[in-house]
Design a protein around this motif. Sequence first.
Motif, PDB file in Angstrom:
ATOM      1  N   THR A 128      46.691 -88.413  62.396  1.00 20.42           N
ATOM      2  CA  THR A 128      47.199 -89.651  63.008  1.00 20.42           C
ATOM      3  C   THR A 128      46.290 -90.201  64.113  1.00 20.42           C
ATOM      4  OG1 THR A 128      48.548 -88.312  64.449  1.00 20.42           O
ATOM      5  CG2 THR A 128      49.648 -89.299  62.551  1.00 20.42           C
ATOM      6  N   PHE A 129      45.443 -89.331  64.679  1.00 24.86           N
ATOM      7  CA  PHE A 129      44.523 -89.825  65.709  1.00 24.86           C
ATOM      8  C   PHE A 129      43.578 -90.889  65.139  1.00 24.86           C
ATOM      9  CE2 PHE A 129      45.406 -85.796  68.068  1.00 24.86           C
ATOM     10  CZ  PHE A 129      45.805 -86.393  69.241  1.00 24.86           C
ATOM     11  N   SER A 132      45.541 -93.996  66.078  1.00 20.20           N
ATOM     12  CA  SER A 132      45.846 -94.192  67.495  1.00 20.20           C
ATOM     13  C   SER A 132      44.588 -94.302  68.346  1.00 20.20           C
ATOM     14  CB  SER A 132      46.730 -93.059  68.006  1.00 20.20           C
ATOM     15  OG  SER A 132      46.042 -91.832  67.931  1.00 20.20           O
ATOM     16  N   SER A 133      43.426 -93.982  67.805  1.00 22.99           N
ATOM     17  CA  SER A 133      42.207 -93.997  68.612  1.00 22.99           C
ATOM     18  C   SER A 133      41.557 -95.365  68.745  1.00 22.99           C
ATOM     19  CB  SER A 133      41.181 -93.023  68.022  1.00 22.99           C
ATOM     20  OG  SER A 133      41.691 -91.721  68.032  1.00 22.99           O
ATOM     21  N   HIS A 168      49.605 -87.444  76.453  1.00 20.20           N
ATOM     22  CA  HIS A 168      48.452 -88.100  75.840  1.00 20.20           C
ATOM     23  C   HIS A 168      47.212 -87.991  76.711  1.00 20.20           C
ATOM     24  CE1 HIS A 168      51.754 -90.766  74.054  1.00 20.20           C
ATOM     25  NE2 HIS A 168      51.468 -89.800  73.227  1.00 20.20           N
ATOM     26  N   HIS A 172      44.462 -87.786  73.115  1.00 21.44           N
ATOM     27  CA  HIS A 172      44.417 -89.183  72.689  1.00 21.44           C
ATOM     28  C   HIS A 172      43.324 -89.954  73.430  1.00 21.44           C
ATOM     29  CE1 HIS A 172      45.248 -93.303  71.954  1.00 21.44           C
ATOM     30  NE2 HIS A 172      45.664 -93.501  73.180  1.00 21.44           N
ATOM     31  N   TYR A 175      39.812 -88.893  72.185  1.00 20.84           N
ATOM     32  CA  TYR A 175      39.497 -89.447  70.867  1.00 20.84           C
ATOM     33  C   TYR A 175      39.281 -90.958  70.958  1.00 20.84           C
ATOM     34  CZ  TYR A 175      40.899 -85.001  68.716  1.00 20.84           C
ATOM     35  OH  TYR A 175      40.995 -83.707  68.357  1.00 20.84           O
ATOM     36  N   ALA A 176      40.095 -91.622  71.754  1.00 23.50           N
ATOM     37  CA  ALA A 176      39.945 -93.077  71.887  1.00 23.50           C
ATOM     38  C   ALA A 176      38.557 -93.408  72.431  1.00 23.50           C
ATOM     39  CB  ALA A 176      41.037 -93.640  72.801  1.00 23.50           C
TER      40      ALA A 176
END
Length: 455
Positions: A128-129, A132-133, A168, A172, A175-176
């Motif tokens: 899922t990352f 969301s990234s 997060h 998160h 990765y973002a």
Amino acid sequence: MCDLTKSAFTTKGRLINSEQFDGLTSSQAFNAIAKFLQQQNKGKRQVNYRLRDWGISRQRYWGTPIPIINCQNCGEIPIPEQDLPVQLPENITLYRSSSPIKSMPDFYKCICPACGDNAKRETDTFDTFFESSWYYARFTCPDNNESMLDNRTDYWLPVDQYIGGIEHAVLHLLYARFFHKLMRDEGLLKGNEPFKNLLTQGMVLKDSTKMSKSRGNIVNPQSLIDKYGADTARLFMMFAAPPEQSLEWSDKAAAGANRFLKRLWRMTHKHIEKGRVTVPDDVNTLTQSLQKIRRQSFKTLEKVTDDIGRRHTFNTAIAAVMKLINKILKINDDSEQAQFVMQETIEMVVLMLAPITPHICHELWKILGHDDAIVNANWPKINVFTSSQGDIDIMVQVNGKLRSKISVFPNSDDVTIKMLALAKEGVLRLTQGKKINRIILVPKRLVNIVVANFD
Ligand SMILES: [Zn+2]
């Protein structure tokens, strides 16, 4: 002490018996030795990241399909662009043990785009990352069906204020940043970082513990909204704690928030019933006590502006407004002058509370005589003269250079002084649209505003 005949000395300290490096601390030596080796051409500096490879595939149905075809002749072949996106079938049977598409030939059977032989579509989905990234970048141009991002992306990014839960804070955001730098390197966007500021919210607790279904201590805010309305629910939650701390759910405090809004409602109506308001030609002709109230309301505005805009401490902003309301409730004066000060102060109160309790403030704004909705009204301007004109001169610098001067009272607090400095014309010109890194205050002498990317 370390026995050097048995093992090396591995803790930090000062170097001995090391010729030109004698006397250096560990960190000084670290740099000096690296420099020495580099000069001698005997080594070079290298940064090593302790990162591990990331397995991006998941054996589950709910996710973005990995657009790959596995061919026994050609190996892993990306799906040709014209066939994207791969969409998950919806006519599925869910199993406990595995993803439904793994047993759906209609989905996985395909032809290899490279050799034309029978091949198998990948049935794993992305972690899922993967979504969301970079969603924050895609949000800047959601209607663009031709490319991932466009020039609107550079207009909107980086995100001014990112808000998320503490869970997060590591993965998160890491990765973002990876994805952001990848998109930058691919020329999809400019800028090195995705977010300017991060606020991590606290949790809502009930009886001092995290709410959970198994403990049975879940509170649905809907019951509070049904009973008192959304404004009370919002006011209670924002007043209970600063946003990064956890807040304790309390029915009693919710009732208190409701009483406060009722008091504001009654006070405004009582004021309006008194009739017309005339603006005095010269506010300096107001009585001493009315001038004092005006100063107090502008000081409150300064504080609330800073609390909401910079510190994000909505609880202290609300407390300051409550304090101001208690002050004006004590005005026992039916004169025209008092009516003017009441009108001005209540308008300011309503504007200050509008972001927190928008519905009641919308109504009160109309009652106060405004045709336009409060959502279209501007944030009130800090009246520098009324708020804090005093007899101590303070120099205002921007990045160390003298730009302006303010006058304050001996007892003016730091927040007021900083706000006054920021509101100065010559300072505004240099700081607008820029990130303020720091405001240094030397009591009774100067304020230095340190701005990023200053030119
Ligand atoms: Zn093939």
